[in-house]
Design an enzyme around this catalytic site. Structure first.
Site, PDB file in Angstrom:
ATOM      1  CD  GLN A  34      33.288  26.127 -61.447  1.00  0.00           C
ATOM      2  OE1 GLN A  34      32.670  25.753 -62.433  1.00  0.00           O
ATOM      3  NE2 GLN A  34      34.599  26.041 -61.348  1.00  0.00           N
TER       4      GLN A  34
ATOM      5  CB  SER B  29      42.317  24.768 -64.680  1.00  0.00           C
ATOM      6  OG  SER B  29      41.225  24.866 -65.558  1.00  0.00           O
TER       7      SER B  29
ATOM      8  NE  ARG C 105      44.152  35.946 -65.941  1.00  0.00           N
ATOM      9  CZ  ARG C 105      45.365  35.436 -65.976  1.00  0.00           C
ATOM     10  NH1 ARG C 105      46.382  36.158 -66.398  1.00  0.00           N
ATOM     11  NH2 ARG C 105      45.587  34.188 -65.613  1.00  0.00           N
ATOM     12  NE  ARG C 106      47.355  32.982 -69.877  1.00  0.00           N
ATOM     13  CZ  ARG C 106      47.854  31.831 -69.435  1.00  0.00           C
ATOM     14  NH1 ARG C 106      49.084  31.469 -69.800  1.00  0.00           N
ATOM     15  NH2 ARG C 106      47.148  31.041 -68.649  1.00  0.00           N
TER      16      ARG C 106
ATOM     17  CG  ASP D  80      43.735  42.056 -66.224  1.00  0.00           C
ATOM     18  OD1 ASP D  80      42.978  41.504 -65.393  1.00  0.00           O
ATOM     19  OD2 ASP D  80      44.842  42.540 -65.918  1.00  0.00           O
TER      20      ASP D  80
ATOM     21  CB  THR E 175      41.081  29.132 -71.717  1.00  0.00           C
ATOM     22  OG1 THR E 175      41.534  30.009 -70.674  1.00  0.00           O
ATOM     23  CG2 THR E 175      40.869  29.918 -72.985  1.00  0.00           C
ATOM     24  N   GLY E 176      39.445  27.597 -69.000  1.00  0.00           N
ATOM     25  CA  GLY E 176      39.652  26.652 -67.913  1.00  0.00           C
ATOM     26  C   GLY E 176      38.902  25.354 -68.139  1.00  0.00           C
TER      27      GLY E 176
ATOM     28  CE1 TYR F  75      35.855  29.756 -54.307  1.00  0.00           C
ATOM     29  CE2 TYR F  75      35.463  28.010 -52.720  1.00  0.00           C
ATOM     30  CZ  TYR F  75      36.052  28.456 -53.879  1.00  0.00           C
ATOM     31  OH  TYR F  75      36.819  27.595 -54.616  1.00  0.00           O
TER      32      TYR F  75
ATOM     33  CE  LYS G  71      39.347  29.070 -50.172  1.00  0.00           C
ATOM     34  NZ  LYS G  71      40.265  30.046 -50.796  1.00  0.00           N
TER      35      LYS G  71
END
Length: 375
Positions: free
Chosen positions: A128, A198, A45-46, A64, A17-18, A167, A132
């Site tokens: 992904q 997100s 998660r939802r 989860d 869903t992001g 990462y 960073k």
């Protein structure tokens, strides 16, 4: 390209869903998608939000992934079906040590559930991550004061910085499976897309800021520093990220490689500010160092204003603190280096995807309006 396709390809998108998750799902389900036809299973998660086109998914899994027992119970029966894992999930926390622990646990739980069975069909993992990799733990309140980032443009063969980084931890987990699975690593810049789910969503964060300023008659000021206002930055359109991940998943020469993934152009925040002013009909205010304060401080008491905007416009119900990342915006807009990645390696391997960043911002704002996330 791979030759032949002996078993149907089934993608498991964790973090569906992001911004990239939904875009990747749409890309995989296109009739002419590389390696297709694909079946797509999505993990979140939802429950799916109302703006998510659930018909795109062959199976939605609410899970989860921090829970090892439930993850194994739900995913292990699917291990003989799933051929490709797309890891878009993130647990974000200021503490890099906590981020390492939580993100590593999630990935280990999922990979364990998908690979322990002798009938497992998992063949490739697309991971992904982001810049960073080259900047270090920029959100950690203690470590961020000590790091010296790599020189831009960031290149994939730069050595790891000598600081904790989740990462790096996720890469090491993937590497530990390299005898049985291929992998690809996709290092994004600032991601531009459309979702209310997100954690790091710069476009939605700035859109909320612009709309609150407009609603309350505040000047829409850039609250970063003078350096970023006038120097180059880059971004990653969610469509380019999705395209690269699919490409690397089915292209033999791209496997077991790490790739930067940006739009291939650059912008200044001054240029981007002009686009936002046009889109939200607010006055362009020139940068002024005299008005120096943070997004976090300015927006910390504005949640009720966003609630009014949502109510007045009949929008999808969101809370400002759940859809914005003002702390991250403070960090990114106060860099003292140009935030730019090299795309040479990706091009040399054959991936030519690109996007016009300023044009894509307009397109994604239109999309957020269609989803009733923005007015």
């Amino acid at each position: 390209m791979e030759q032949g396709n002996p078993i149907p390809r089934v993608a498991l998108v964790v973090g569906v869903t992001g911004m990239v998750g939904i875009t990747l799902t749409e890309a995989l389900k296109k009739p002419l998608a590389l390696g297709g036809p694909w079946a797509v299973y999505g993990v979140s998660r939802r429950p799916l939000p109302t703006w998510f086109p659930s018909s795109l998914l062959d199976k939605h899994i609410m899970l989860d992934t921090l829970n090892p027992e439930n993850t194994n119970k739900i995913l292990s029966p699917l291990s003989n079906q799933i051929t490709h894992l797309f890891w878009i999930a993130i647990y974000a926390n200021e503490s890099e040590d906590l981020s390492i622990s939580m993100n590593s646990t999630m990935l280990c739980n999922v990979l364990g559930a998908l690979t322990l069975s002798p009938n497992s069909n998992l063949s490739h993992v697309a991971l992904q991550t982001g810049t960073k990799q080259y900047l270090g733990p920029i959100y950690d309140p203690i470590l961020s004061r000590k790091i010296i980032p790599h020189e831009p443009p960031f290149k994939e063969d730069y050595p790891r910085l000598q600081f904790p980084n989740f990462y790096y931890a996720l890469e090491d987990i993937i590497f530990s499976y390299s005898k049985s699975l291929t992998y690809s690593i996709h290092r994004s810049s600032i991601i531009i897309g459309a979702s209310s789910r997100s954690f790091y969503n710069a476009l939605l964060t700035l859109s909320v800021y612009a709309l609150v300023c407009k609603h309350e008659n505040y000047p829409f000021r850039y609250l970063g520093n003078k350096f970023t206002w006038g120097h180059f930055c880059d971004a990653s359109d969610a469509r380019v990220l999705a395209e690269q991940q699919i490409w690397a998943s089915i292209t033999n020469s791209a496997k077991n490689q790490a790739f930067n993934c940006t739009n291939g152009d650059v912008f200044t925040w001054k240029m981007l500010w002009g686009v936002l002013c046009d889109e939200f009909s607010v006055e362009f205010v020139p940068f002024d160092e005299k008005h120096k304060f943070s997004y976090v401080d300015f927006m910390k008491d504005k949640g009720h204003v966003w609630e009014k905007i949502v109510e007045e416009n009949g929008l999808y119900k969101t809370k400002m603190e759940e859809i914005t990342c003002f702390g991250a915006m403070d960090a990114v807009s106060n860099f003292q280096i140009q935030h730019v990645c090299s795309m040479n390696k990706s091009r040399e391997f054959g991936f030519l995807g690109h996007a016009n960043t300023l044009a894509s911002i307009k397109m994604w704002i239109k999309k957020l309006r269609q989803m009733k996330i923005l007015p």
